[in-house]
Design a protein around this motif. Structure first.
Motif, PDB file in Angstrom:
ATOM      1  N   UNK A 159       0.844  -1.184   0.000  1.00  0.00           N
ATOM      2  CA  UNK A 159       0.000   0.000   0.000  1.00  0.00           C
ATOM      3  C   UNK A 159       0.886   1.242   0.000  1.00  0.00           C
ATOM      4  N   UNK A 160       0.317   2.395  -0.348  1.00  0.00           N
ATOM      5  CA  UNK A 160       1.095   3.634  -0.361  1.00  0.00           C
ATOM      6  C   UNK A 160       1.671   3.946   1.013  1.00  0.00           C
ATOM      7  N   UNK A 161       0.889   3.712   2.061  1.00  0.00           N
ATOM      8  CA  UNK A 161       1.361   3.985   3.422  1.00  0.00           C
ATOM      9  C   UNK A 161       2.516   3.075   3.791  1.00  0.00           C
ATOM     10  N   UNK A 162       2.355   1.781   3.535  1.00  0.00           N
ATOM     11  CA  UNK A 162       3.410   0.820   3.860  1.00  0.00           C
ATOM     12  C   UNK A 162       4.669   1.108   3.047  1.00  0.00           C
ATOM     13  N   UNK A 163       4.486   1.509   1.805  1.00  0.00           N
ATOM     14  CA  UNK A 163       5.626   1.790   0.932  1.00  0.00           C
ATOM     15  C   UNK A 163       6.390   3.020   1.414  1.00  0.00           C
ATOM     16  N   UNK A 164       5.667   4.040   1.860  1.00  0.00           N
ATOM     17  CA  UNK A 164       6.318   5.247   2.361  1.00  0.00           C
ATOM     18  C   UNK A 164       7.165   4.931   3.589  1.00  0.00           C
ATOM     19  N   UNK A 165       6.635   4.102   4.467  1.00  0.00           N
ATOM     20  CA  UNK A 165       7.370   3.696   5.670  1.00  0.00           C
ATOM     21  C   UNK A 165       8.608   2.885   5.289  1.00  0.00           C
ATOM     22  N   UNK A 166       8.431   1.981   4.335  1.00  0.00           N
ATOM     23  CA  UNK A 166       9.544   1.141   3.879  1.00  0.00           C
ATOM     24  C   UNK A 166      10.647   1.981   3.252  1.00  0.00           C
ATOM     25  N   UNK A 167      10.266   2.938   2.407  1.00  0.00           N
ATOM     26  CA  UNK A 167      11.263   3.794   1.746  1.00  0.00           C
ATOM     27  C   UNK A 167      12.096   4.555   2.775  1.00  0.00           C
ATOM     28  N   UNK A 168      11.427   5.145   3.742  1.00  0.00           N
ATOM     29  CA  UNK A 168      12.160   5.932   4.743  1.00  0.00           C
ATOM     30  C   UNK A 168      13.161   5.079   5.507  1.00  0.00           C
ATOM     31  N   UNK A 169      12.778   3.846   5.802  1.00  0.00           N
ATOM     32  CA  UNK A 169      13.622   2.982   6.635  1.00  0.00           C
ATOM     33  C   UNK A 169      14.718   2.278   5.850  1.00  0.00           C
ATOM     34  N   UNK A 170      14.463   1.935   4.582  1.00  0.00           N
ATOM     35  CA  UNK A 170      15.347   1.028   3.854  1.00  0.00           C
ATOM     36  C   UNK A 170      16.089   1.634   2.673  1.00  0.00           C
ATOM     37  N   UNK A 171      15.589   2.747   2.127  1.00  0.00           N
ATOM     38  CA  UNK A 171      16.134   3.262   0.872  1.00  0.00           C
ATOM     39  C   UNK A 171      16.519   4.729   1.015  1.00  0.00           C
ATOM     40  N   UNK A 172      17.727   5.049   0.548  1.00  0.00           N
ATOM     41  CA  UNK A 172      18.171   6.432   0.472  1.00  0.00           C
ATOM     42  C   UNK A 172      18.186   6.874  -0.986  1.00  0.00           C
ATOM     43  N   UNK A 173      17.854   8.133  -1.224  1.00  0.00           N
ATOM     44  CA  UNK A 173      17.778   8.664  -2.583  1.00  0.00           C
ATOM     45  C   UNK A 173      18.702   9.870  -2.733  1.00  0.00           C
TER      46      UNK A 173
END
Length: 242
Positions: free
Chosen positions: A76-90
């Motif tokens: 979901x968009x919410x779960x993805x936003x949380x995942x991005x913040x924790x796991x991926x740097x841009x």
């Protein structure tokens, strides 16, 4: 060992009225923990689209994307936003800093959104600012800095949450050659310490720092070679344009 990133038969189609454009036409790749991978290709070849889908900034039309054993294309968009913040740097070409925030506030923002402890956030931001040579700029605003300094701020922000994966989209594209070389050395140093990096670039000199280089054309991965040899990479890119 399971790859950190697993992309299977990824396709992405854009539709504008009656016009249909296939940006990706069946891309599969694996990226191991600690890899430094560069993606090269002509403008419009699909390289940035691939990077954005791996980072959860865009959704594929079909196919699957696994990052850290999590299937992100079905989140979901919410779960993805949380995942991005924790796991991926841009890290992007145009820095994407918040102009009315100080350098330190820009760096700390993703960690505050993660609701990490303020003492730990301040310790981490200080460590990163010192490591990147911009601790003396901490109270300034982005518009007071050079392009190279702004990209260092963006890199510090990308690393504030200790991401598993760093995605860099043309990180030197808006910099002069000297500042660009400094940014690439920073990325190489992080990779030498185990950071996994996937980078889109048009520059053979940048791609040469990667462990291996993927070439994309018309939405398909068409070739792969080791990094290290700038002239050989530039020649391969020229050959693929024929």
């Amino acid at each position: 060992m399971t790859a950190l990133v697993q992309v299977q038969d990824l396709k992405k189609t854009y539709q504008t009225g009656s016009v249909r454009f296939e940006a990706l036409r069946g891309v599969s790749l694996d990226i191991a923990q600690g890899d430094f991978v560069a993606i090269m290709g002509e403008s419009g070849s699909g390289k940035s689209t691939l990077l954005h889908i791996v980072g959860g900034l865009d959704q594929p039309t079909t196919g699957s994307v696994m990052v850290s054993d999590q299937r992100i294309d079905s989140m979901s968009e919410t779960a993805l936003a949380i995942f991005r913040r924790a796991e991926i740097g841009f890290v992007f070409q145009f820095f994407n800093l918040v102009e009315n925030l100080s350098v330190r506030a820009n760096v700390e923002l993703p960690a505050l959104l993660e609701r990490r402890k303020k003492k730990a956030i301040r310790q981490r931001s200080t460590e990163l600012l010192e490591r990147l040579g911009i601790a003396n700029q901490a109270d300034k605003h982005p518009w007071e800095l050079s392009g190279g300094q702004q990209q260092r701020v963006a890199i510090a922000r990308a690393f504030i949450n200790n991401p598993t994966l760093l995605l860099a989209d043309e990180p030197t594209g808006n910099l002069d050659s000297s500042s660009g070389d400094e940014v690439l050395e920073i990325l190489r140093d992080f990779n030498a310490q185990g950071q996994t990096i996937l980078m889109v670039t048009h520059a053979a000199s940048a791609a040469a720092l990667a462990k291996y280089v993927l070439f994309i054309r018309d939405g398909l991965l068409v070739d792969q070679m080791p990094g290290g040899d700038e002239k050989a990479i530039a020649q391969r890119l020229l050959d693929l344009r024929k």
